[in-house]
Each structure stands twice: as structure tokens, then as C-alpha cells.
Motif scaffolding. Structure first.
Motif, PDB file in Angstrom:
ATOM      1  N   GLY A  44      12.226  23.489  79.860  1.00 31.13           N
ATOM      2  CA  GLY A  44      12.922  24.763  79.807  1.00 31.13           C
ATOM      3  C   GLY A  44      13.280  25.252  81.196  1.00 31.13           C
ATOM      4  N   LYS A  45      13.846  26.444  81.259  1.00 37.93           N
ATOM      5  CA  LYS A  45      14.308  26.990  82.527  1.00 37.93           C
ATOM      6  C   LYS A  45      13.226  27.812  83.217  1.00 37.93           C
ATOM      7  N   VAL A  46      13.421  27.970  84.532  1.00 39.40           N
ATOM      8  CA  VAL A  46      12.551  28.814  85.347  1.00 39.40           C
ATOM      9  C   VAL A  46      13.396  29.975  85.858  1.00 39.40           C
ATOM     10  N   PHE A  47      12.875  31.182  85.722  1.00 38.71           N
ATOM     11  CA  PHE A  47      13.630  32.375  86.102  1.00 38.71           C
ATOM     12  C   PHE A  47      12.895  33.164  87.174  1.00 38.71           C
ATOM     13  N   LYS A  48      13.671  33.906  87.949  1.00 38.79           N
ATOM     14  CA  LYS A  48      13.081  34.906  88.844  1.00 38.79           C
ATOM     15  C   LYS A  48      12.976  36.195  88.044  1.00 38.79           C
ATOM     16  N   VAL A  49      11.808  36.847  88.121  1.00 38.78           N
ATOM     17  CA  VAL A  49      11.597  38.101  87.402  1.00 38.78           C
ATOM     18  C   VAL A  49      11.082  39.160  88.371  1.00 38.78           C
ATOM     19  N   VAL A  50      11.251  40.418  87.993  1.00 31.86           N
ATOM     20  CA  VAL A  50      10.751  41.526  88.792  1.00 31.86           C
ATOM     21  C   VAL A  50       9.817  42.359  87.937  1.00 31.86           C
ATOM     22  N   VAL A 103       3.854  33.273  83.973  1.00 32.01           N
ATOM     23  CA  VAL A 103       4.343  33.997  85.145  1.00 32.01           C
ATOM     24  C   VAL A 103       3.554  33.540  86.369  1.00 32.01           C
ATOM     25  N   LEU A 104       4.290  33.059  87.374  1.00 28.59           N
ATOM     26  CA  LEU A 104       3.694  32.430  88.547  1.00 28.59           C
ATOM     27  C   LEU A 104       4.223  33.051  89.825  1.00 28.59           C
ATOM     28  N   GLU A 105       3.539  32.757  90.907  1.00 25.22           N
ATOM     29  CA  GLU A 105       3.989  33.169  92.234  1.00 25.22           C
ATOM     30  C   GLU A 105       5.384  32.617  92.501  1.00 25.22           C
ATOM     31  N   LEU A 106       6.241  33.441  93.099  1.00 17.64           N
ATOM     32  CA  LEU A 106       7.603  33.023  93.437  1.00 17.64           C
ATOM     33  C   LEU A 106       7.588  32.262  94.762  1.00 17.64           C
ATOM     34  N   SER A 128       7.457  44.064  92.394  1.00 17.06           N
ATOM     35  CA  SER A 128       7.124  42.736  92.919  1.00 17.06           C
ATOM     36  C   SER A 128       7.876  41.660  92.137  1.00 17.06           C
ATOM     37  N   LYS A 129       8.171  40.555  92.816  1.00 16.80           N
ATOM     38  CA  LYS A 129       8.927  39.471  92.201  1.00 16.80           C
ATOM     39  C   LYS A 129       8.015  38.283  91.889  1.00 16.80           C
TER      40      LYS A 129
END
Length: 418
Positions: free
Chosen positions: A58-64, A125-128, A70-71
Motif C-alpha cells: 500500500g501507500k505511505v502518506f505524510k500526515v499532520v 503511524v511512524l516517525e517521518l 506535528s508531522k
């Protein structure tokens, strides 16, 4: 050759309990069952900003974070896909227990989003790590006609080794160490990621006998255990993979990258240990480090703790801060030049039940089956049958010769040849 999904096989061993079919929303974790519905919904906490990558499933997204700004990064998975429930279990287990280390990606939690229209989703949810992967960085430099400085390579490998040491101390093997699974932060941090095929060693068994990983980085003993029932390996398989990653940082690609992955699997156990493409361009210390990591007999191969003492790694001395700053500069330049299109090397996930689905119809007739795009049980037997019907009883699979006994004289051997 049938490479069986080792997670499935491991799941059937005494270390795990089989799940009844009706527990379709649960997976086993340390003897307990986790119900996906019990995880919080991410909608009130995280908001997707943009897509930043594509994973195996699947895809990986940037989230806030909607409250503190925090991102983070989120891997969104389909929790009901039969091929990934074991990987979800492994990754969740390891992230929850072992992500409290500066060289392991931080874990911010698991969420479950119910959606009747698009399907339910599991969010990890992981560290960016917005500095990209070390593979991207090495390829970017080579594209500009440069190559990575040895001191930077030593720093990256040192940090990766520290992360692996943390895992190994806690009896966990990563089993998929490669450049794309070593991510960078814009602050110069180096993080191990992707623990979907990692394995824990029990107190009673400090070895594994399941074959898993991305072919080009797989240690010979890991490949061999698929072919030989009594073959085992231990955490030193990660040292081999790191040695291949060291070559990747120097050359831009792992050895044999131009081959089909299945063909590479035949070559790795039989070929001599690989080296840098042009060893003479690199220091004796770097070449020796790679040579030590790529010791084919894993019982003679150094452990992570041993290889941390190698001269090439020790050269960073007390210069870690300066090297971290230099790495930050490289990352900044790389990002200004634009992100390159990524070439993904997928892990092996071939299951017997899915062989026919993966078989490519109308395969061209070849003498060497390892050159085919699809190489599974049905493809091999189909090709052997077709060749046998044409009285072609000899077929190569890599450097292995398959002979089908016709139990009749085919006049293949003249008196002179005999």
C-alpha cells in the motif's frame, strides 16, 4: 523453485497458534488476540497531507497531528489481505517493543479506520524520515557524477549497525536490511524501518530456518534453508545484508541487480562473495569491511558487535556530529536536485496456492527457465512438460540442470559421443 512465504511457515510452527477462520479481525500476538476494532479511529487525530511513497502492500502518506501540528508518516494497509496479516503482527510487535532507539524509526501507534465505501484500513503511524533513503542519496550522487564519501558511508553503516545491535540484543533479526529500509531524517539521523519480515529468536532456539527477504540482499544461508531442510541461520544474516548495502552505497545498486531476482537466488549461494564494482577506487579498509561482512560461512562471519569494531567503522571516532552535519548538507542538495524515480526490489511472497494466478501465459520457450519473468511451480512444470513432449529432456534453471527421464531411447547420444 518454490520460495515459500516464510511468515506463513513460521506462523505454523510451535512459536505461534493457528487462528480459527472466524477470527478474521484478529491476529495472534504473544499468545493474545488483538481485535482491530479496539484500535482508535485516526480521523480525529491525524490528517493526510500528501502521498510520499509506495510500500509492498500500500501507500505511505505524510500526515499532520490535528492538535499539536506535528508531522508523521503513515503506512495504510488492508488488514484483511491474507498475505499481510503475519507481517502486520511482526511489525506491530517489534515497533511497539523496540522503537525506543535513536536508530530505529519511532512508532506513534496503530489505528483502525472503518470505511464501508473504500474498505477498512489499518494505519501504522511512524516517525517521518523526510530525508529519503540511503539508496536515493547514493543514486542521486552517482547521477551527478559523484560518489558517496567513505566517511559518510562509514557513518551511515555505523548508525545502521547500532540499530541492528539493538534488535539483536533483544533477540530479533531484521531479515530485510537494504538501502531502501535505511531512512534519513533532515537532521542527519539514520533509521532502520520495515520490520514486516523480522523474526524473534526464542530462548530455546537461537536460529531460524525460514527463507525470506529481498533476493539481492539475502544471505546464502537464508536462501539455502529453502532448499535444504536441515539448514539454519542466525542474526549474522543481517551482517551479510549490510555488506551488500555497503556495496549499494558505493555502486548505486546491489550485486546482480541486472538479473531477474529468481536467477539471483541461484547465483548468490554458488558465486564467490561479491565485491565493489571497482575495488581499486576505494580504500583497503572499506574493501576489507565488505569482505568481512560477506563471509559466506555464516558461522565464521562476524557478529554486529564484532563488525562495529572494524577499522572502517571506528574511523568515525568522535566526528559523529561533523559527519551528521555533512550528511544533512548532502540530503539538502539531493532534495534540491529533485527526487529520482525509485526502482523497487520486492520481497519474495510466493505461495503454492497462488502459483497459477501468478503464472504468465504463453511463456516463450527457453533453455534456461531462470530467464523467465514468472518463475513458480506451475510455470516450471508447464515448461518441462512442453519440452518433454518435444523430446527436450534437459532444461537449465540457473546453473542447475533438470533432466526428465523418458524411460526410452531418444538417440541423443551417438556411439562416438558415448
Amino acid at each position: 523453485m518454490n520460495i515459500i512465504d516464510s511468515n506463513l511457515r513460521a506462523f505454523l510452527t510451535s512459536e505461534h497458534q493457528l487462528r480459527p477462520d472466524h477470527l478474521w479481525k484478529m491476529f495472534s500476538l504473544c499468545g493474545k488476540s488483538i481485535v482491530f476494532d479496539n484500535f482508535p479511529d485516526p480521523s480525529d487525530t491525524w490528517e493526510i497531507i500528501e502521498t510520499i511513497g509506495k510500500g509492498t502492500y500500500g501507500k505511505v502518506f505524510k500526515v499532520v497531528h490535528m492538535k499539536n501540528g506535528s508531522k508523521a508518516a503513515v503506512k495504510i494497509l488492508d488488514p484483511f489481505h491474507e498475505d499481510i496479516d503475519e507481517e502486520i503482527e511482526a511489525e506491530y510487535n517489534i515497533l511497539k517493543a523496540l522503537s525506543d532507539h535513536p536508530n530505529v524509526v519511532k512508532f506513534f501507534g496503530m489505528y483502525f479506520k472503518k470505511d464501508m465505501k473504500t474498505g477498512d484500513q489499518l494505519w501504522l503511524v511512524l516517525e517521518l524520515c523526510n530525508g529519503g533513503s540511503v539508496t536515493d542519496l547514493a543514486k542521486g550522487l552517482l547521477k551527478r557524477g559523484e560518489r558517496m564519501n567513505e566517511s559518510i558511508i562509514a557513518y551511515i553503516l555505523h548508525e545502521a549497525l547500532m540499530g541492528l545491535q539493538h534488535l539483536h540484543i533483544h533477540r530479533t533479526i531484521h531479515r530485510d536490511v537494504k538501502g531502501n529500509n535505511i531512512l534519513l531524517t533532515t537532521e542527519g539521523g539514520v533509521k532502520l524501518v520495515d520490520f514486516g519480515v523480522s523474526a524473534q529468536l526464542t530462548n530455546t532456539c537461537l536460529h531460524r530456518n525460514t527463507s525470506v527477504g529481498t533476493p539481492f540482499w539475502m544471505a546464502p544461508e537464508v536462501i539455502a534453508c529453502e532448499q535444504q531442510v536441515d539448514t539454519i541461520y542466525d542474526a549474522r544474516c543481517d551482517v551479510w545484508s549490510l555488506g551488500i548495502t555497503a556495496i549499494e552505497l558505493g555502486d548505486g545498486d546491489p550485486p546482480l541487480a541486472d538479473l531477474h531476482p529468481m536467477r539471483a537466488l541461484f547465483k548468490i549461494p554458488r558465486n564467490p562473495p561479491p565485491t565493489l564494482r571497482q575495488p581499486e577506487l576505494w580504500s583497503a579498509e572499506f574493501n576489507d569491511f565488505i569482505n568481512k561482512c560477506l563471509t559466506k560461512d555464516f558461522e565464521k562471519r562476524p557478529t554486529v558487535c564484532d563488525i562495529l569494531e572494524h577499522t572502517f567503522i571506528k574511523q568515525i571516532g568522535h566526528n559523529e556530529k561533523a559527519l551528521q552535519k555533512l550528511l544533512m548538507e548532502f540530503i539538502d542538495i539531493h532534495q534540491q536536485m529533485g527526487i529520482m524515480e525509485k526502482k523497487r526490489h520486492e520481497r519474495i511472497h510466493t505461495k503454492k496456492d497462488n502459483c497459477r494466478e501468478s503464472m504468465t501465459p504463453n511463456q516463450n520457450d527457453v533453455d534456461d527457465l531462470a530467464t523467465l519473468e514468472a518463475l513458480d511451480e506451475n510455470t516450471v512444470t508447464d515448461q518441462l512438460q512442453k519440452r518433454y513432449n518435444r523430446y527436450q529432456i534437459y532444461t537449465y534453471v540457473g546453473d542447475i540442470l533438470v533432466a526428465v527421464n523418458p524411460f526410452r531411447s531418444l538417440d541423443l547420444y551417438s556411439s562416438q559421443m558415448l
